[in-house]
Design a protein around this motif. Sequence first.
Motif, PDB file in Angstrom:
ATOM      1  N   VAL A   1      39.393  17.200   0.073  1.00 37.37           N
ATOM      2  CA  VAL A   1      40.437  16.938   0.474  1.00 37.37           C
ATOM      3  C   VAL A   1      41.469  15.897  -0.252  1.00 37.37           C
ATOM      4  N   VAL A   2      40.913  15.037  -0.656  1.00 40.49           N
ATOM      5  CA  VAL A   2      42.025  13.869  -1.477  1.00 40.49           C
ATOM      6  C   VAL A   2      42.000  14.377  -2.699  1.00 40.49           C
ATOM      7  N   GLY A   3      41.095  15.079  -3.149  1.00 36.56           N
ATOM      8  CA  GLY A   3      41.066  15.635  -4.784  1.00 36.56           C
ATOM      9  C   GLY A   3      42.282  16.614  -4.859  1.00 36.56           C
ATOM     10  N   LEU A   4      42.185  17.653  -3.895  1.00 38.49           N
ATOM     11  CA  LEU A   4      43.408  18.775  -3.718  1.00 38.49           C
ATOM     12  C   LEU A   4      44.782  18.145  -3.541  1.00 38.49           C
ATOM     13  N   TYR A   5      44.708  16.920  -2.774  1.00 38.42           N
ATOM     14  CA  TYR A   5      46.112  16.368  -2.620  1.00 38.42           C
ATOM     15  C   TYR A   5      46.502  15.660  -3.988  1.00 38.42           C
ATOM     16  N   THR A   6      45.608  14.940  -4.398  1.00 38.66           N
ATOM     17  CA  THR A   6      45.875  14.261  -5.915  1.00 38.66           C
ATOM     18  C   THR A   6      46.563  15.199  -7.055  1.00 38.66           C
ATOM     19  N   LEU A   7      45.603  16.439  -7.025  1.00 41.26           N
ATOM     20  CA  LEU A   7      45.765  17.428  -7.924  1.00 41.26           C
ATOM     21  C   LEU A   7      47.380  18.087  -7.587  1.00 41.26           C
TER      22      LEU A   7
ATOM     23  N   MET B   1      39.595  28.152  -6.318  1.00 41.58           N
ATOM     24  CA  MET B   1      38.219  27.991  -6.402  1.00 41.58           C
ATOM     25  C   MET B   1      37.673  27.108  -5.385  1.00 41.58           C
ATOM     26  N   SER B   2      38.428  26.135  -4.828  1.00 41.91           N
ATOM     27  CA  SER B   2      38.090  25.368  -3.752  1.00 41.91           C
ATOM     28  C   SER B   2      38.314  25.941  -2.507  1.00 41.91           C
ATOM     29  N   LEU B   3      39.159  26.776  -2.479  1.00 41.64           N
ATOM     30  CA  LEU B   3      39.122  27.688  -1.219  1.00 41.64           C
ATOM     31  C   LEU B   3      37.985  28.565  -0.965  1.00 41.64           C
TER      32      LEU B   3
ATOM     33  N   THR C   1      38.991  29.794   9.119  1.00 41.66           N
ATOM     34  CA  THR C   1      39.912  28.878   9.662  1.00 41.66           C
ATOM     35  C   THR C   1      39.488  27.431   8.882  1.00 41.66           C
ATOM     36  N   MET C   2      38.115  27.104   8.721  1.00 43.45           N
ATOM     37  CA  MET C   2      37.764  25.815   8.246  1.00 43.45           C
ATOM     38  C   MET C   2      38.145  25.902   6.914  1.00 43.45           C
ATOM     39  N   SER C   3      37.987  26.803   5.878  1.00 43.07           N
ATOM     40  CA  SER C   3      38.417  26.841   4.736  1.00 43.07           C
ATOM     41  C   SER C   3      39.971  26.649   4.424  1.00 43.07           C
ATOM     42  N   VAL C   4      40.666  27.665   5.002  1.00 43.08           N
ATOM     43  CA  VAL C   4      42.145  27.415   5.108  1.00 43.08           C
ATOM     44  C   VAL C   4      42.719  25.947   5.516  1.00 43.08           C
ATOM     45  N   GLY C   5      41.927  25.340   6.761  1.00 42.81           N
ATOM     46  CA  GLY C   5      42.412  23.992   7.384  1.00 42.81           C
ATOM     47  C   GLY C   5      42.030  22.870   6.435  1.00 42.81           C
ATOM     48  N   MET C   6      40.757  23.144   5.502  1.00 43.39           N
ATOM     49  CA  MET C   6      40.499  21.993   4.563  1.00 43.39           C
ATOM     50  C   MET C   6      41.056  22.150   3.168  1.00 43.39           C
ATOM     51  N   THR C   7      41.720  23.220   3.112  1.00 47.04           N
ATOM     52  CA  THR C   7      42.478  23.528   1.521  1.00 47.04           C
ATOM     53  C   THR C   7      44.157  23.499   1.851  1.00 47.04           C
ATOM     54  N   ALA C   8      44.815  24.259   2.592  1.00 48.40           N
ATOM     55  CA  ALA C   8      46.147  24.144   2.638  1.00 48.40           C
ATOM     56  C   ALA C   8      46.801  23.139   2.852  1.00 48.40           C
ATOM     57  N   PRO C   9      46.289  22.185   4.098  1.00 49.51           N
ATOM     58  CA  PRO C   9      47.183  20.979   4.383  1.00 49.51           C
ATOM     59  C   PRO C   9      47.332  19.969   3.255  1.00 49.51           C
ATOM     60  N   PRO C  10      46.200  19.527   2.608  1.00 49.94           N
ATOM     61  CA  PRO C  10      46.153  18.434   1.421  1.00 49.94           C
ATOM     62  C   PRO C  10      46.859  19.264   0.155  1.00 49.94           C
ATOM     63  N   LEU C  11      46.903  20.291  -0.055  1.00 52.99           N
ATOM     64  CA  LEU C  11      47.662  21.082  -1.204  1.00 52.99           C
ATOM     65  C   LEU C  11      49.101  21.059  -0.856  1.00 52.99           C
TER      66      LEU C  11
ATOM     67  N   LEU D   1      50.760  18.995   1.256  1.00 53.12           N
ATOM     68  CA  LEU D   1      51.137  17.770   1.321  1.00 53.12           C
ATOM     69  C   LEU D   1      51.495  17.103  -0.044  1.00 53.12           C
ATOM     70  N   GLY D   2      50.352  17.579  -0.906  1.00 51.96           N
ATOM     71  CA  GLY D   2      50.515  16.933  -2.255  1.00 51.96           C
ATOM     72  C   GLY D   2      51.598  17.444  -3.038  1.00 51.96           C
ATOM     73  N   MET D   3      51.869  18.830  -2.881  1.00 52.56           N
ATOM     74  CA  MET D   3      53.158  19.292  -3.547  1.00 52.56           C
ATOM     75  C   MET D   3      54.451  18.757  -3.028  1.00 52.56           C
ATOM     76  N   TYR D   4      54.572  18.421  -1.806  1.00 56.54           N
ATOM     77  CA  TYR D   4      55.544  17.919  -1.028  1.00 56.54           C
ATOM     78  C   TYR D   4      55.939  16.389  -1.740  1.00 56.54           C
ATOM     79  N   VAL D   5      54.478  15.590  -1.783  1.00 55.71           N
ATOM     80  CA  VAL D   5      54.730  14.345  -2.277  1.00 55.71           C
ATOM     81  C   VAL D   5      55.342  14.201  -3.728  1.00 55.71           C
ATOM     82  N   GLY D   6      54.541  15.075  -4.576  1.00 51.06           N
ATOM     83  CA  GLY D   6      54.742  15.218  -6.045  1.00 51.06           C
ATOM     84  C   GLY D   6      56.268  15.525  -6.265  1.00 51.06           C
ATOM     85  N   ALA D   7      56.721  16.634  -5.491  1.00 47.45           N
ATOM     86  CA  ALA D   7      58.237  16.953  -5.794  1.00 47.45           C
ATOM     87  C   ALA D   7      58.929  16.022  -5.377  1.00 47.45           C
TER      88      ALA D   7
END
Length: 423
Positions: free
Chosen positions: A95-101, A117-119, A151-161, A163-169
């Motif tokens: 989760v943290v790695g996807l956010y940072t990426l 790949m993570s999804l 549900t689990m894969s999307v819930g563990m991948t989409a939110p950090p991704l 959020l990271g895109m928003y913070v990076g922008a």
Amino acid sequence: MTTTGEEHATVRKGPWWWVRWRSALLDGGLALASAVECGARGIPFARDAGVPEAAGVVFGVLAGSVLLVRRRWPIAVVLVSIAVAPAQMGYLMGVVGLYTLAASELPRRIIASLAGMSLLGMLVVTFVQAREMSDADVDAGEWFAPFVAVTMSVGMTAPPLLLGMYVGARRRLMESLRERADSLERELQLLAERAEERAEWARNEERTRIAREMHDVVAHRVSLMVVHAAALQAVARKDPEKAVKNAALVGDMGRQALTELREMLGVLRSGDGAARVRPAPVVAAAEVEEQQVAEGPCLEDLEELIGQSAAAGMVVALSVEGRECTYAREIEQTAYRVVQEALTNAHKHAAGAKTYVRVAHRVSEIAMQVENEPPPEVSSPGLPSGGNGLVGMRERVLALGGVFVSGPTEAGGFRVSAVIPAS
């Protein structure tokens, strides 16, 4: 090194690649939590793999500690999380790695590939776990495993991704705004410097204009006063009546010079007052110039000017060509000053020589020429000259878009010619 949108220009105060100690402590805490999680999940993984539990714990701790370098190598963190996903560990790291990426400045295609790949890895792992749970529970339907996996894969991948895109922008936007603010500050500083240069230029121009006006007002009157004083000294004993007449002329010219000086000083004082109310040097200079032009002499005063020179003993011939027109006040004042300064120079350097003044009114311009014959061989000592008369005339004429020419004639005299556009 992969950047994550941090401020590059900030002075580093933290260890190694961290900008601040606070960031280092945060990453250290996350890495510790990930190591504990992976170490705990390493025990059942070791049992299933048939290896010592200590080896599983060590493997989990080492894998979870990779989160410590998430700011420097986010791709490595995501790849490790994908690699340890089959061992049912590294969820926090993923989760943290996807956010940072997603918050980094890496190309979008790389971020999308790693996120996919993570999804996919998370989908496979959760599907297997859900299938095992459904096999143990006979009441679970066929839809249970796919639903839980998606549900689990999307819930563990989409939110950090996301959020990271928003913070990076947002970081990139703030950095862009900061750079734009710095650029505007530099531009404002440059504009302030240019404004100061223009103000200094305006002050210099105003000083030059004042000096030119003072020269035009004083030089001609004083030159005539000196000529009349010399004549007064010569005829004081021989012709008392002429001496009295010359003395009266000297007094009149002195009073005229004082009157013009008072008018000019009054204009300058009013200009200073305007500058105090509205401290814009360029505007104040323009107002002073406008007032001075409005109160200056004009072409109608040429006959009086030539009469004063004739009263001082100079032989002056005036000729006017063309139909007299009404020009702008500034044009008439400039024409008058050119003739006045030329006559003053004739008084100084060619006393006793006959002088010709020609004024031509043309369709779109006015021309004037002042030419004196060679001075007599025996003449009175020349008057002192500051050497600025011709310069001042040239500046006046060129400022109006005209042409100015001066120089000696073939006969030994001197000629001053000027042509000024009528509009």
